[in-house]
Design a protein around this motif. Structure first.
Motif, PDB file in Angstrom:
ATOM      1  N   GLN A 278       0.862  -1.185   0.000  1.00 23.55           N
ATOM      2  CA  GLN A 278       0.000   0.000   0.000  1.00 23.55           C
ATOM      3  C   GLN A 278       0.897   1.233   0.000  1.00 23.55           C
ATOM      4  OE1 GLN A 278      -3.556   0.339   0.798  1.00 23.55           O
ATOM      5  NE2 GLN A 278      -3.717  -1.824   0.254  1.00 23.55           N
ATOM      6  N   GLU A 280       2.194   4.883   1.124  1.00 26.14           N
ATOM      7  CA  GLU A 280       2.138   5.620   2.391  1.00 26.14           C
ATOM      8  C   GLU A 280       0.900   6.521   2.403  1.00 26.14           C
ATOM      9  OE1 GLU A 280       4.375   6.050   5.062  1.00 26.14           O
ATOM     10  OE2 GLU A 280       5.520   4.318   4.330  1.00 26.14           O
ATOM     11  N   PRO A 281       0.239   6.652   3.554  1.00 29.73           N
ATOM     12  CA  PRO A 281      -0.953   7.509   3.625  1.00 29.73           C
ATOM     13  C   PRO A 281      -0.656   8.945   3.165  1.00 29.73           C
ATOM     14  CG  PRO A 281      -0.675   6.252   5.658  1.00 29.73           C
ATOM     15  CD  PRO A 281       0.533   5.964   4.830  1.00 29.73           C
ATOM     16  N   SER A 284      -0.247  11.295  -1.256  1.00 29.14           N
ATOM     17  CA  SER A 284      -1.330  11.671  -2.141  1.00 29.14           C
ATOM     18  C   SER A 284      -1.184  13.150  -2.401  1.00 29.14           C
ATOM     19  CB  SER A 284      -2.671  11.379  -1.485  1.00 29.14           C
ATOM     20  OG  SER A 284      -3.677  12.025  -2.209  1.00 29.14           O
TER      21      SER A 284
END
Ligand code: C2E
Ligand code: MG
Ligand code: MG
Ligand code: MG
Length: 292
Positions: A278, A280-281, A284
């Motif tokens: 996934q 990294e948060p 974005s």
């Protein structure tokens, strides 16, 4: 020093090479036996779109499973054979093995491209394209568009006329090229115009230093602008931290490769890795002010 890694041009680099050769003392003959006895393996490092999390492909990186010395990185044995015909045999083994891996990945439900590093000696063979075609013919299930050849910017500049011809002939086959370690050579806009590579691979030294050194950040921004202007794909290597990724995304570079995403791994491990990875948060660019 890494930025000066041209072929035999710099004393600092040569000295490092000499000392590594002294320590390990592997001969061309020993390396020939290693190829015969199948002691080489390829590890694969994922290339991902940091924003979408999509796995784009993987770079094949050679290692030597030395019976006495353990897993040896390429810097410890490729320089020994780089001016020798054996480099061609090793290079062809790498291409064939990487294409076999693409077939295995497809059987495991993973449809991705593979990138292979090509050394100067192999690339400068008169019949390079013919030999590449023969290797592709051994893998009729693999679309040639799934193969990307990475050449060092410094190698490409050794003979721009010949290399640009090879790139054009490979394009007819459907095989793409990337300029590796981009930014470390003496590339000019003129060369980039003549070398119709599809991808520029930003050297990891710029990525590593961009957070501290405004000059490296400026070079990075310049390369990103250059890739855009020429319509080339762009990939950053050496993405080690979440901060690197966030910064690159802000600068407009989505595709990345580095320890911060995954270390090179055996090919059989990649399908499982792909299922769990996934971004990294923080990776974005939604709502991020692009002005820098
Ligand atoms: P390269 O093509 O620029 O490959 C990237 C190198 O950086 C790899 O080292 C990789 O393991 C390492 N790397 C990846 N992510 C990171 C990161 O986040 N931080 C740091 N510090 N390093 C990272 P490796 O596998 O030791 O390969 C070194 C070089 O040897 C390659 O540089 C390539 O030029 C050459 N090489 C590797 N495999 C082959 C091969 O099959 N054929 C040829 N001709 N050259 C190869
Ligand atoms: Mg490479
Ligand atoms: Mg590189
Ligand atoms: Mg490199």
């Amino acid at each position: 020093q890494a930025k000066l890694a041209g072929k035999g041009r710099f004393h600092i680099f040569d000295a490092q090479r000499d000392s590594s050769l002294r320590v390990h003392n592997e001969s061309v003959e020993r390396i020939r036996l290693a190829l015969r006895d199948q002691e080489f393996v390829l590890h694969y490092q994922p290339k991902v779109n940091m924003q979408t999390g999509k796995l784009i492909g993987a770079e094949a990186l050679i290692r030597w499973e030395h019976p006495q010395r353990g897993l040896m990185p390429p810097a410890q044995f490729l320089p020994v054979i780089e001016d020798h015909d054996l480099a061609i045999a090793v290079g062809e083994w790498v291409m064939d093995t990487a294409l076999t891996q693409v077939e295995r990945w497809r059987s495991a439900g993973l449809d991705i491209a593979v990138s292979v590093n090509i050394g100067a000696r192999q690339l400068q063979q008169a019949d390079f394209v013919e030999r590449l075609r023969a290797i592709l013919a051994l893998h009729p299930q693999v679309h040639p568009g799934c193969l990307e050849l990475e050449i060092l910017e410094t190698t490409a500049l050794e003979d721009v006329a010949q290399i640009s011809q090879v790139i054009a002939s490979c394009a007819v086959l459907g095989v793409r090229f990337a300029l590796d370690d981009f930014g470390t050579g003496y590339s000019s806009l003129t060369y980039l115009k003549r070398l119709r590579v599809s991808t520029l691979k930003i050297d990891q030294s710029f990525v590593r230093d961009m957070l501290e050194d405004p000059d490296d950040l400026a070079i990075l921004q310049g390369i990103i602008g250059l890739a855009r202007a020429f319509g080339r794909e762009l990939i950053a290597e050496g993405v080690e931290t979440a901060e690197h990724g966030r910064m690159l995304l802000q600068l407009g570079c989505d595709v990345a490769q580095g320890y911060g995403i995954a270390r090179p791994m055996p090919g059989m491990d990649l399908p499982a890795w792909a299922l769990t990875w996934q971004p990294e948060p923080g990776w974005s660019t939604q709502g991020v002010d692009m002005a820098l």
